[in-house]
Design an enzyme around this catalytic site. Structure first.
Site, PDB file in Angstrom:
ATOM      1  CE  LYS A 547      -1.821  -1.529   3.982  1.00 51.18           C
ATOM      2  NZ  LYS A 547      -3.254  -1.389   3.831  1.00 51.18           N
ATOM      3  CB  THR A 655      -9.723  -0.758  -1.836  1.00 49.84           C
ATOM      4  OG1 THR A 655      -8.564   0.042  -2.107  1.00 49.84           O
ATOM      5  CG2 THR A 655     -10.935   0.135  -1.708  1.00 49.84           C
ATOM      6  CE  LYS A 659      -8.038  -3.298  -4.943  1.00 49.51           C
ATOM      7  NZ  LYS A 659      -7.231  -2.066  -5.081  1.00 49.51           N
TER       8      LYS A 659
HETATM    9  C1  NBG Z   1      -8.176   7.002   0.644  1.00 49.87           C
HETATM   10  C2  NBG Z   1      -8.238   6.333   2.010  1.00 49.87           C
HETATM   11  C3  NBG Z   1      -8.472   4.834   1.881  1.00 49.87           C
HETATM   12  C4  NBG Z   1      -9.669   4.578   1.009  1.00 49.87           C
HETATM   13  C5  NBG Z   1      -9.493   5.284  -0.331  1.00 49.87           C
HETATM   14  C6  NBG Z   1     -10.689   5.103  -1.230  1.00 49.87           C
HETATM   15  C7  NBG Z   1      -7.431   9.301   0.166  1.00 49.87           C
HETATM   16  C8  NBG Z   1      -7.631  10.733   0.454  1.00 49.87           C
HETATM   17  N1  NBG Z   1      -8.185   8.437   0.853  1.00 49.87           N
HETATM   18  O1  NBG Z   1      -8.686   4.275   3.157  1.00 49.87           O
HETATM   19  O2  NBG Z   1      -7.054   6.589   2.718  1.00 49.87           O
HETATM   20  O3  NBG Z   1      -9.836   3.199   0.794  1.00 49.87           O
HETATM   21  O4  NBG Z   1      -9.330   6.671  -0.124  1.00 49.87           O
HETATM   22  O5  NBG Z   1     -11.852   5.512  -0.605  1.00 49.87           O
HETATM   23  O6  NBG Z   1      -6.626   8.953  -0.658  1.00 49.87           O
END
Ligand code: NBG
Length: 821
Positions: A547, A655, A659
């Site tokens: 991530k 997300t 996965k």
């Molecule tokens: C990100 C969050 C995640 C989330 C994704 C999609 C930004 C501002 N936020 O936790 O940190 O899964 O958005 O919603 O990038």
């Protein structure tokens, strides 16, 4: 049906026609290009049909507005969704080619940072598959997310020239070009009816040119459009017309266009406040909103009914200037009154919040904002003036409420800043969070005042992912197995995958599942050998954290725990220990010091641990270079353990967690974001949960934090690993990791010590890790849990998320096509 013969002939023809070569002479890149054009031929007919059906049926459309679309590769995905993948694979085989090699020729379209951008891409896939009329609106960055190279353990950012070989699927649509205006000043003219007209003068203009990319629905003939805008200078004609003779302005205009869409800002969950970024925002929003209005007016004559046919979903606050831009067009170009324009705008715009991290909140300095967007700023001022009045009226006579305090907290303009989230909420007909816990925290903490004022606007839409890319394409072995067991309806109806539950206890099924996992681990091991030159044992536990690198995601806690395990093994060489491979993958924002240092630390630990023969290879640490959508597919498929260890309350959803689950990895995580809902679906006994709860974290934060020194002083294991950051164990330069050490122990003016509760959660994390090891020794028990994870992942399809957006926010109708061959 996919016509294999036609496809074969088409590839041969394209190779010849495009490169004057026959197949034997063509390079893999040329064959990739040829194959993409062959697939594009198949897409084009459906694309035209779909757009004609939209034209004819005139359905309501959603415009998903986003600074980021992290699409990844298109060829494989398009073949999958055309149900042509198997056939194409066979044709390529007949031609002596490996489909994986051909797919690997394609650069990722990395027009996004992380979860937010990938979510947008999954949403487009689901919208097309469900048959909903939709546009994605974004920017055609010439350089996407940088390529990460690791040199001497450090991250080095290399430009991502993804368009170097051309982009076979895109269409340049000059006929829809728009003009976007920056700067200058606004003059007011009064007409004969006493009405004021506002005219922007002395501005610089840029031409926005749209490029359309097809978004292919799965097996339904629908093809939607992702429209991304490129910037071009206005060219000579500007000089000849109203700015006659103003040479320096013409030069500035050239320059403005030149670097406007050069590069994606590589920040995830962090606002940097750069002027060019605001220009990018207004650029693509102005072009998109202009086009949406023009498109609507080509078919209708009453602008008041715009919201019946159009809705804008704002992906975070980045596209929020859509609100004043739509107002501007309605007021200045359609001559509507304020109330009419406001009514239309507030029935059109909806906003998704993706974070509670304070540093991610967009607040533009008023002087910058008003200089760059003078007319837009006037409109924002008026929106703010009316809103503040509304707050005053609501609270003036409410006992115990300090109205000035409310205004200070809620105004759009305050302290010299334009607060984009406030504007999005004030003008949005819907405000949603991205997981249940996140939405609750928005309502009770971050956006509490707004929730109190507009409770009916707030709603939750838990994120999802597309199973078509992340299982069907990314993990063909498991996909095949699932289809054998429960049929293939899961491809468009993921909850059907729950049919696997009945097999979770079946010894034969467990064996098959573990064999597939093993094959996928071999595939990843091969990738790691090729890319990192590290040998990893496919029989070890693959424990994975991939991530973006961010302190709140706590990669530092993970690597400190690896250091701790290593200390244990050194101290007790004969202790029971199941071999582990700790796999990391993460890009750090270019200017984020502690994040970059954490990457160096992971690589430094890898160097020491991987080369210490005395531990007999029981621990391996691998940092996978350049984590992106394409290698993610390989990584998820091979994971045993999914590390989702953010400080509770900080990860809005996540997300990646979904996965991993879909691919049969077991979550090791905090009760944060969507982990809460994952555990709810699969059962706590099929996950490893540890750490502070979000309430506990919020309680500490609201009461001055906690004292990590106390833990440091009393816990010898923790003290040892923290000291190893500065005692030379992992770096000859003892000062190298000092900032990480300091972040854990020393309160600075900018940050409290251990802001993210790493030391506080460490013990419980280490205990959970022990449970992981014990559980893995029970092969059958592990297989059962892993299968149950796959079986219970049905909720987390983006098809479900999109259906909820449609039912509860957008109210769209499905379009079905007469398929014509
Ligand atoms: C990100 C969050 C995640 C989330 C994704 C999609 C930004 C501002 N936020 O936790 O940190 O899964 O958005 O919603 O990038």
């Amino acid at each position: 049906m996919f016509d294999k013969e036609l496809f074969k002939r088409s590839i041969l023809y394209n190779v010849m026609n495009m490169y004057r070569k026959n197949l034997e002479e063509a390079t893999p890149q040329q064959i990739f290009q040829a194959a993409s054009y062959s697939i594009k031929d198949r897409v084009i007919g459906n694309w035209m049909n779909t757009q004609k059906a939209y034209e004819k049926e005139d359905p309501k459309m959603v415009y998903y507005m986003s600074m980021e679309f992290l699409m990844g590769r298109a060829l494989g995905n398009n073949m999958i969704n055309l149900e042509a993948y198997q056939g194409a694979k066979e044709v390529l085989e007949e031609l002596g080619l490996d489909i994986n090699v051909i797919e690997d020729q394609e650069p990722d379209a990395a027009l996004g940072n992380g979860g937010l951008g990938r979510l947008a891409a999954c949403f487009l896939d689901s919208l097309a598959t469900l048959g909903y009329p939709a546009y994605g609106c974004g920017i055609r960055y010439r350089y996407g997310m940088f390529k990460q190279e690791i040199r001497d353990g450090f991250q080095v950012e290399v430009p991502d020239n993804w368009l170097a070989e051309g982009n076979p699927f895109e269409l340049r649509r000059l006929e829809y070009a728009k003009v976007v205006k920056f700067g200058g000043h606004v003059s007011v003219r009064c007409d004969e009816n006493g009405r004021n007209h506002f005219v922007q003068e002395g501005y610089q203009a840029v031409r926005a040119i749209p490029y359309d990319l097809p978004i292919v629905g799965y097996g339904n003939g629908i093809v939607n459009t992702l429209r991304i805008w490129d910037a071009e200078s206005m060219g000579g004609f500007q000089l000849d017309s109203f700015d006659k003779g103003d040479y320096s302005k013409a030069v500035e205009q050239e320059n403005l266009a030149r670097n406007l869409v050069d590069v994606l800002y590589p920040n995830d969950n962090h606002y940097a406040g750069k002027e060019l970024r605001l220009k990018q925002q207004y650029f693509f929003i102005s072009a998109s909103v202009q086009e949406a209005v023009e498109k609507y007016m080509r078919k209708h004559d009453d602008i008041h009914r715009f919201p019946e046919k159009v809705t804008f979903q704002l992906n975070d606050t980045h596209p929020t200037v859509a609100i004043p831009e739509l107002m501007r067009i309605l007021l200045d170009e359609y001559n509507l009154g304020w109330d009419e324009a406001w009514d239309i705008t507030t029935r059109t715009c909806a906003y998704t919040n993706h974070t509670i991290m304070a540093e991610a909140l967009e607040k533009w300095p008023i002087d910058l904002f008003s200089r760059l967007l003078p007319r837009i700023y006037q409109i924002v001022e008026e929106i703010n003036r009316r809103f503040v009045q509304q707050v005053e009226e609501k609270y003036a006579h409410v006992y115990n409420v300090n109205v000035q305090e409310k205004i200070r907290k809620m105004a759009i303009l305050y302290d010299g800043q334009v607060k984009m989230a406030h504007m999005a909420i004030v003008a949005g007909y819907s405000v949603n969070g991205v997981a249940r816990l996140h939405t609750e925290i928005l309502k009770s903490e971050e956006l509490r005042d707004f929730y109190e004022m507009f409770p009916e606007r707030f709603n939750n839409k838990t994120n999802g992912i597309t199973q078509r890319r992340f299982l069907l394409h990314g993990n063909p072995l498991l996909a095949q197995w699932v289809t054998e067991k429960v049929g293939d309806s899961w491809i468009t109806d993921l909850p059907q995958i729950s049919g696997l539950k009945k097999l979770a206890d079946d010894a034969e099924a467990q064996k098959e599942f573990m064999e597939i996992k093993y094959q996928n681990k071999l595939r990843l091991a091969k990738y790691i050998k090729e890319h990192n030159d590290i040998e990893v044992d496919p029989n070890s536990i693959f424990d994975v954290q991939v991530k973006r690198l961010h302190e709140y995601k706590r990669q530092l806690m993970n690597i400190l725990h690896v250091m701790h395990l290593y200390n244990e093994l050194k101290a007790h060489p004969d202790m029971e220990f199941f071999p582990r491979t700790f796999i990391f993958g993460a890009k750090a924002a270019a200017g984020y010091r502690n994040a970059k240092l954490t990457i160096k630390l992971i690589n430094a630990v890898a160097d020491v641990v991987n080369n210490d023969a005395s531990i007999k290879g029981k621990i391996k640490v691998v940092f996978i270079e350049n984590y992106n959508v394409s290698n993610a597919e390989i990584i998820f498929a091979a994971a045993d353990v999914s590390e989702q260890i953010s400080t509770a309350s900080k990860e809005a959803s996540g997300t990646g967690n979904m996965k991993f689950m879909l691919n049969g990895a077991i979550t090791l995580g905090t009760l944060d974001g969507a982990n809460v809902e994952i555990v709810e679906e699969v059962g706590r006994e099929n996950a490893f949960i540890f750490g502070l709860s979000s309430n506990e974290v919020i309680h500490f934060e609201n009461n001055g934090g906690y004292d990590p020194m106390q833990i440091f002083n009393t816990d010898a294991d923790i003290r040892k690993v923290v000291n190893q950051l500065i005692d030379g164990t992992y770096s000859a330069d003892k000062e190298l990791f000092r900032p990480l050490y300091n972040s854990l122990l020393n309160t600075l003016s900018t940050n409290r010590a251990d802001t993210y509760f790493i030391l506080k959660d460490f013990k419980s994390y280490a205990e959970a890790q022990k449970k992981v090891e014990a559980a893995y020794r029970d092969r059958s028990g592990w297989a059962k849990s892993a299968i149950l994870n796959v079986a219970c992942s049905g909720k987390f399809t983006s098809d479900r998320t999109i259906q909820q957006y449609v039912d509860e926010i957008w109210h769209l109708d499905k379009v079905t096509l007469q398929q014509n061959g």
